[in-house]
Design an enzyme around this catalytic site. Structure first.
Site, PDB file in Angstrom:
ATOM      1  N   SER A 149      55.641  -4.689  42.619  1.00 40.78           N
ATOM      2  CA  SER A 149      57.070  -4.565  42.909  1.00 40.78           C
ATOM      3  C   SER A 149      57.476  -3.096  43.004  1.00 40.78           C
ATOM      4  CB  SER A 149      57.869  -5.322  41.844  1.00 40.78           C
ATOM      5  OG  SER A 149      59.215  -5.486  42.232  1.00 40.78           O
TER       6      SER A 149
ATOM      7  N   ASP B 212      57.432 -15.961  46.401  1.00 43.66           N
ATOM      8  CA  ASP B 212      58.123 -14.731  45.994  1.00 43.66           C
ATOM      9  C   ASP B 212      59.440 -14.629  46.748  1.00 43.66           C
ATOM     10  OD1 ASP B 212      59.010 -12.154  45.447  1.00 43.66           O
ATOM     11  OD2 ASP B 212      57.008 -11.284  45.528  1.00 43.66           O
TER      12      ASP B 212
ATOM     13  N   HIS C 260      57.106 -13.928  42.106  1.00 48.15           N
ATOM     14  CA  HIS C 260      57.125 -12.466  42.033  1.00 48.15           C
ATOM     15  C   HIS C 260      56.573 -12.038  40.677  1.00 48.15           C
ATOM     16  CE1 HIS C 260      58.605  -8.521  43.310  1.00 48.15           C
ATOM     17  NE2 HIS C 260      59.033  -8.339  42.080  1.00 48.15           N
TER      18      HIS C 260
END
Length: 331
Positions: free
Chosen positions: A37, A124, A158
């Site tokens: 991320s 995600d 995610h």
């Protein structure tokens, strides 16, 4: 088990004690990076900025270099959970080329020698596929398709997928490490490195603490006081070892989840048998300027305008910390 090393205290030690201290035998001609991320964005920036030094990168749930273009508004509108207007890769490439020509990042030609592993989960929703697809295309343009692996067919949320640690793989919740029956660290190292040894089932080494402020200097102002490094037993005993730098995601720093990212992604298991020290630099949460309440890495410019270049505060601080590891005293 954690061990505290006051590296900067070496300057205060007697010449005899310094001379007798064994140091890590780190081979720092090239290093590798990874991240999730905001950590994926940071690993990408670090790679592009120092592509003459960093030649391998593994990125999970991230977007293209300079996606935010120095604007939190652009970051939110184009680079995470939505793309309100099409991403213009040519514009981002032009910025990178301009930075390269100005000497603010390494010549982009070095990226031709890089290997890159990318992952984006089909579940995600925090970084959408269009964003990660743009990162893949950007790297193909720079490194060639043969040097880029893109895993985008797994039903992961995610998070950092692991073989057997973490939360439900379909749910993106703290600590953002998922029990997915998938060893993302192993898939990453298997692609990036030749002749990879099997992962360690039990770790031989130790996670140590580093004084990030002293090692990083004034540019570490937006970083936490403490960073971590995993040192395999073979490295502590003087064997030549390489360095891998892994960047946590937002809400995944030690202030938020303790040492879970530094201990449970599976990276250390592969580092253990492949003679690799792993540096885990850390951000800090801030509700004051520069505003960073979720402890994200700077991929939109909250610390300084040069955030994506070698002059960026966080990028330059992390490099200083990485280079300082070579002088780490072994106890």
């Amino acid at each position: 088990m954690h061990i505290k090393y006051a590296l900067l205290a070496l300057s205060l030690a007697s010449p005899i004690s310094v001379a007798n201290e064994a140091k890590l035998n780190l081979q720092l001609e090239h290093v590798s990076v990874s991240g999730l991320s905001s950590g994926g964005y940071m690993a990408n920036q670090f790679h592009v900025a120092y592509s003459d030094w960093v030649n391998k990168a593994g990125l999970i749930a991230a977007g293209p270099y300079y996606c935010a273009q120095g604007s939190i508004k652009t970051a939110l509108e184009q680079c995470v959970n939505k793309v309100l207007s099409p991403l213009s890769l040519p514009d981002l490439q032009n910025t990178a080329s301009a930075y390269s020509e100005a000497g603010k990042i390494a010549p982009l030609s070095h990226l031709k020698n890089s290997k890159v592993w990318l992952l984006h989960g089909t579940k995600d929703s925090k970084v959408v596929a269009e964003v990660s697809n743009a990162l893949y295309q950007q790297y193909v343009n720079w490194s060639g398709s043969a040097n880029v692996s893109y895993v985008n067919d797994k039903e992961f949320a995610h998070l950092f997928p692991t073989q057997d640690y973490g939360t439900d793989c379909s749910d993106s919740v703290s600590p953002f490490i998922g029990n997915c029956q998938y060893d993302a660290a192993g898939a990453m190292f298997g692609f990036l490195f030749d002749d990879v040894q099997p992962r360690a089932s039990a770790l031989s080494g130790k996670l140590i603490e580093l004084d990030q402020q002293k090692l990083g200097g004034s540019n570490a102002a937006t970083l936490a006081d403490t960073a971590y490094a995993y040192v395999p037993q073979s490295c502590a005993q003087g064997q030549a070892c390489s360095l891998h730098i892994s960047f946590h995601g937002c809400n995944q720093n030690a202030q938020s989840v303790g040492t879970q990212y530094a201990e449970h992604t599976g990276i250390n298991n592969w580092a253990d048998t492949n003679h690799m020290v792993v540096l885990y630099p850390q951000t800090k949460n801030s509700t004051f300027m520069p505003l960073n309440p979720q402890g994200c890495w700077d991929w939109w410019g909250y610390a300084d305008a040069d955030y994506a270049t070698q002059q960026g505060q966080q990028i330059s601080a992390v490099k200083k910390i990485a280079l300082a590891l070579k002088h780490l005293p072994i106890h």
